[in-house]
Design a protein around this motif. Structure first.
Motif, PDB file in Angstrom:
ATOM      1  N   THR A 200       0.853  -1.196   0.000  1.00  0.00           N
ATOM      2  CA  THR A 200       0.000   0.000   0.000  1.00  0.00           C
ATOM      3  C   THR A 200       0.881   1.234   0.000  1.00  0.00           C
ATOM      4  O   THR A 200       1.884   1.292   0.701  1.00  0.00           O
ATOM      5  N   ARG A 201       0.492   2.193  -0.795  1.00  0.00           N
ATOM      6  CA  ARG A 201       1.297   3.414  -0.846  1.00  0.00           C
ATOM      7  C   ARG A 201       1.111   4.215   0.422  1.00  0.00           C
ATOM      8  O   ARG A 201       0.064   4.172   1.060  1.00  0.00           O
ATOM      9  N   ALA A 202       2.147   4.940   0.748  1.00  0.00           N
ATOM     10  CA  ALA A 202       2.118   5.695   2.003  1.00  0.00           C
ATOM     11  C   ALA A 202       1.048   6.774   1.933  1.00  0.00           C
ATOM     12  O   ALA A 202       0.985   7.525   0.980  1.00  0.00           O
ATOM     13  N   GLY A 203       0.237   6.814   2.953  1.00  0.00           N
ATOM     14  CA  GLY A 203      -0.714   7.909   3.050  1.00  0.00           C
ATOM     15  C   GLY A 203      -2.076   7.621   2.462  1.00  0.00           C
ATOM     16  O   GLY A 203      -3.004   8.389   2.681  1.00  0.00           O
TER      17      GLY A 203
ATOM     18  N   GLU B  34      -0.479  -1.032   6.580  1.00  0.00           N
ATOM     19  CA  GLU B  34      -1.815  -0.495   6.803  1.00  0.00           C
ATOM     20  C   GLU B  34      -1.969   0.001   8.229  1.00  0.00           C
ATOM     21  O   GLU B  34      -2.604   1.017   8.488  1.00  0.00           O
TER      22      GLU B  34
ATOM     23  N   ILE C 272      -3.705  12.181  13.778  1.00  0.00           N
ATOM     24  CA  ILE C 272      -4.080  13.431  13.090  1.00  0.00           C
ATOM     25  C   ILE C 272      -5.531  13.785  13.384  1.00  0.00           C
ATOM     26  O   ILE C 272      -5.869  14.944  13.623  1.00  0.00           O
ATOM     27  N   LEU C 273      -6.407  12.770  13.396  1.00  0.00           N
ATOM     28  CA  LEU C 273      -7.816  13.043  13.699  1.00  0.00           C
ATOM     29  C   LEU C 273      -7.964  13.592  15.106  1.00  0.00           C
ATOM     30  O   LEU C 273      -8.762  14.505  15.346  1.00  0.00           O
TER      31      LEU C 273
ATOM     32  N   GLN D  84      -0.373   3.328   9.075  1.00  0.00           N
ATOM     33  CA  GLN D  84      -1.156   4.414   8.493  1.00  0.00           C
ATOM     34  C   GLN D  84      -2.416   4.658   9.313  1.00  0.00           C
ATOM     35  O   GLN D  84      -2.863   5.805   9.424  1.00  0.00           O
ATOM     36  N   ALA D  85      -2.964   3.582   9.890  1.00  0.00           N
ATOM     37  CA  ALA D  85      -4.130   3.770  10.749  1.00  0.00           C
ATOM     38  C   ALA D  85      -3.747   4.584  11.982  1.00  0.00           C
ATOM     39  O   ALA D  85      -4.494   5.477  12.411  1.00  0.00           O
TER      40      ALA D  85
ATOM     41  N   THR E 200       5.294   1.558   5.389  1.00  0.00           N
ATOM     42  CA  THR E 200       4.026   1.929   4.769  1.00  0.00           C
ATOM     43  C   THR E 200       3.033   0.788   4.892  1.00  0.00           C
ATOM     44  O   THR E 200       2.399   0.410   3.945  1.00  0.00           O
TER      45      THR E 200
ATOM     46  N   GLN F 157      -1.309   6.758  12.188  1.00  0.00           N
ATOM     47  CA  GLN F 157      -1.133   8.134  11.718  1.00  0.00           C
ATOM     48  C   GLN F 157      -2.475   8.845  11.619  1.00  0.00           C
ATOM     49  O   GLN F 157      -2.627   9.983  12.066  1.00  0.00           O
ATOM     50  N   ALA F 158      -3.439   8.159  11.006  1.00  0.00           N
ATOM     51  CA  ALA F 158      -4.755   8.770  10.830  1.00  0.00           C
ATOM     52  C   ALA F 158      -5.386   9.089  12.180  1.00  0.00           C
ATOM     53  O   ALA F 158      -5.971  10.169  12.365  1.00  0.00           O
TER      54      ALA F 158
ATOM     55  N   PHE G   7      -9.797   8.910  19.931  1.00  0.00           N
ATOM     56  CA  PHE G   7      -8.934   8.654  18.778  1.00  0.00           C
ATOM     57  C   PHE G   7      -7.489   8.432  19.197  1.00  0.00           C
ATOM     58  O   PHE G   7      -6.813   7.524  18.692  1.00  0.00           O
TER      59      PHE G   7
ATOM     60  N   LEU H  57     -21.310  20.267  22.752  1.00  0.00           N
ATOM     61  CA  LEU H  57     -20.594  20.063  21.487  1.00  0.00           C
ATOM     62  C   LEU H  57     -19.092  20.066  21.726  1.00  0.00           C
ATOM     63  O   LEU H  57     -18.372  19.201  21.214  1.00  0.00           O
TER      64      LEU H  57
ATOM     65  N   PHE I 172     -16.577  16.783  21.112  1.00  0.00           N
ATOM     66  CA  PHE I 172     -15.410  16.750  20.238  1.00  0.00           C
ATOM     67  C   PHE I 172     -14.137  16.420  21.006  1.00  0.00           C
ATOM     68  O   PHE I 172     -13.274  15.695  20.523  1.00  0.00           O
TER      69      PHE I 172
ATOM     70  N   ILE J  37      -7.053  17.187  15.037  1.00  0.00           N
ATOM     71  CA  ILE J  37      -8.080  17.996  14.368  1.00  0.00           C
ATOM     72  C   ILE J  37      -9.277  18.202  15.283  1.00  0.00           C
ATOM     73  O   ILE J  37      -9.793  19.314  15.426  1.00  0.00           O
ATOM     74  N   PHE J  38      -9.725  17.117  15.929  1.00  0.00           N
ATOM     75  CA  PHE J  38     -10.906  17.236  16.775  1.00  0.00           C
ATOM     76  C   PHE J  38     -10.625  18.109  17.987  1.00  0.00           C
ATOM     77  O   PHE J  38     -11.502  18.828  18.453  1.00  0.00           O
TER      78      PHE J  38
ATOM     79  N   ILE K  11      -8.994   7.154   6.019  1.00  0.00           N
ATOM     80  CA  ILE K  11      -9.607   7.128   7.358  1.00  0.00           C
ATOM     81  C   ILE K  11      -9.987   8.537   7.782  1.00  0.00           C
ATOM     82  O   ILE K  11     -11.102   8.794   8.257  1.00  0.00           O
ATOM     83  N   ILE K  12      -9.040   9.475   7.609  1.00  0.00           N
ATOM     84  CA  ILE K  12      -9.315  10.853   8.046  1.00  0.00           C
ATOM     85  C   ILE K  12     -10.506  11.407   7.288  1.00  0.00           C
ATOM     86  O   ILE K  12     -11.421  12.004   7.869  1.00  0.00           O
TER      87      ILE K  12
ATOM     88  N   LEU L  11     -14.103  12.511   9.074  1.00  0.00           N
ATOM     89  CA  LEU L  11     -14.544  13.906   8.999  1.00  0.00           C
ATOM     90  C   LEU L  11     -15.840  14.019   8.209  1.00  0.00           C
ATOM     91  O   LEU L  11     -16.717  14.813   8.559  1.00  0.00           O
TER      92      LEU L  11
ATOM     93  N   ILE M  24      -4.189   5.001   3.060  1.00  0.00           N
ATOM     94  CA  ILE M  24      -5.137   4.578   4.087  1.00  0.00           C
ATOM     95  C   ILE M  24      -5.332   5.676   5.114  1.00  0.00           C
ATOM     96  O   ILE M  24      -6.448   5.894   5.609  1.00  0.00           O
ATOM     97  N   THR M  25      -4.237   6.381   5.426  1.00  0.00           N
ATOM     98  CA  THR M  25      -4.356   7.506   6.360  1.00  0.00           C
ATOM     99  C   THR M  25      -5.386   8.501   5.865  1.00  0.00           C
ATOM    100  O   THR M  25      -6.309   8.868   6.590  1.00  0.00           O
ATOM    101  N   GLY M  26      -5.218   8.919   4.609  1.00  0.00           N
ATOM    102  CA  GLY M  26      -6.147   9.886   4.055  1.00  0.00           C
ATOM    103  C   GLY M  26      -7.564   9.364   4.009  1.00  0.00           C
ATOM    104  O   GLY M  26      -8.519  10.102   4.275  1.00  0.00           O
TER     105      GLY M  26
ATOM    106  N   LEU N 279     -14.170  12.741  21.756  1.00  0.00           N
ATOM    107  CA  LEU N 279     -13.829  12.007  20.522  1.00  0.00           C
ATOM    108  C   LEU N 279     -12.323  12.059  20.264  1.00  0.00           C
ATOM    109  O   LEU N 279     -11.710  11.057  19.879  1.00  0.00           O
TER     110      LEU N 279
END
Lengths: 228, 157
Positions: A157-160, B58, B68-69, B61-62, B56, B64-65, B107, B96, B100, B72-73, A166-167, A171, A162-164, B103
């Protein structure tokens, strides 16, 4: 009316400028024109599957009858490249002795400036650099372009990605929920307003002002369900 | 009342800063001389610090997500707090804002949990967890407590 005339004059001036630029370029010495060959930068392939290596070119000249494509292959740890494909004068010559015999096929369309080849049954030894060289006589000065082939047993999988994903999805869901909630509140407020108008018409005093909350949304939903 | 508000905002900002530091700094796992985090693997040698792009898979990346989430929240929750401070009516609750922030804490908790469970996939040897990893775990209860305070708090004055 005046503005349209000004606009048309502006367009005409632009066209003449562009045309004169092109004529100037064409009348320059042929050495300044070059053929631009382009391929992908890197391709990933799975062992055992097939992959299409794309090659095309851009040339200032019209497409000639003698357009030619050549592909050559340089293995990963080698210094020399071998020629594996040649197309000239409408005839395609495919590798029948080298590492790609019986696996290479020409799938391009020279009339559309496409010189792509297809490799079947990828092996690990196919890792390396494929170079495409296209010539469109008399436009022959140019640099060949290379595409790097990486063969995996499992495409990583390319970097980023799955991250993108999920985010973005989280959102999106949050925004959707908020939009729905505020839509419901707006509809409830409208209904409360229409009810209040009805009450005032029949002479009763209106209820006291208060903000629309979650209870009102739920009551509104119940009413809607009962009515439908 | 003002002091309470001030303290709550300080707590919120502290959690946010911890989240930022944890996500950005390269110190989730540290070995002797080499550190790794969600984005890069760095190793320090005589010539200086040399970093390459990290893994890289999965799961990384989860993580990381999730981090970052959570950032953001948390930022959205801060904006909502300032917004609701002026628009909320007397006696209302900062629902509210609290939602947030809670949440965000969930995360960061899930991100830290995923990293803890799956770290053997991408770190071998006897590497130990770095301080950025610990900060992620500390940010989780801070954000959770601050979110709960927002939900319980009532606007007075």
């Amino acid at each position: 009316m005046e503005r349209q005339v000004v606009f048309i004059v502006f367009l005409l001036l632009n066209f003449t400028a562009l045309a004169s630029e092109l004529i100037l370029l064409d009348s320059q010495s042929p050495q300044t024109q070059a053929i631009w060959v382009y391929t992908s930068w890197e391709r990933h392939g799975l062992v055992g599957s097939e992959i299409k290596l794309y090659c095309s070119f851009f040339s200032w000249r019209w497409l000639s009858e003698d357009v030619s494509f050549s592909w050559s292959y340089k293995p990963e740890a080698a210094k020399d490249s071998i020629s594996i494909f040649h197309f000239a004068r409408g005839q395609a010559y495919v590798d029948n002795k080298g590492p790609f015999r019986d696996r290479l096929e020409f799938v391009g369309n020279p009339k559309r400036r496409d010189g792509s080849i297809l490799i079947r049954n990828l092996e690990y030894n196919d890792n390396g650099t494929f170079t495409c060289d296209a010539k469109n006589p008399p436009d022959i000065v140019g640099r060949p372009s290379s595409v790097k082939l990486l063969v995996f047993d499992r495409v990583p999988t390319r970097a980023g990605v799955i991250t993108g994903a999920i985010i973005g999805s989280v959102l999106g869901v949050v925004i959707l929920i908020l939009a729905l909630y505020y839509l419901m509140r707006f509809l409830v407020a409208r209904r409360v307003l229409s009810l209040k108008k009805g009450k005032k018409k029949s002479g009763k005093e209106g209820s006291q002002q208060r903000q629309v909350g979650v209870k009102d949304v739920l009551t509104y939903l119940q009413l809607e369900i009962l009515e439908s | 009342m003002l002091i309470l508000l001030f303290a709550i905002v300080i707590l919120h900002i502290a959690a946010l800063v911890l989240l930022f530091v944890s996500t950005i700094v390269n110190a989730w796992v540290s070995d002797n001389g080499s550190t790794a985090d969600l984005w890069q693997n760095c190793s320090s040698s005589d010539t200086g610090v040399h970093c390459v792009v990290g893994y890289t898979g999965e799961w990384i990346q989860a993580v990381q997500a999730m981090m970052i989430l959570s950032i953001i929240f948390s930022i959205i929750s801060l904006f909502l707090f300032i917004c609701q401070l002026f628009t909320l009516q007397k006696g209302g609750r900062f629902f509210l804002t609290g939602t947030f922030q809670i949440l965000a804490s969930l995360f960061v908790m899930s991100g830290a949990i995923i990293y803890t469970v799956k770290y053997r996939d991408w770190i071998s040897g006897d590497a130990s967890f770095g301080y950025a990893y610990i900060l992620a775990w500390v940010a989780f209860p801070l954000a959770l407590i601050s979110g709960l305070i927002y939900v319980i708090l009532r606007k007075r004055e």
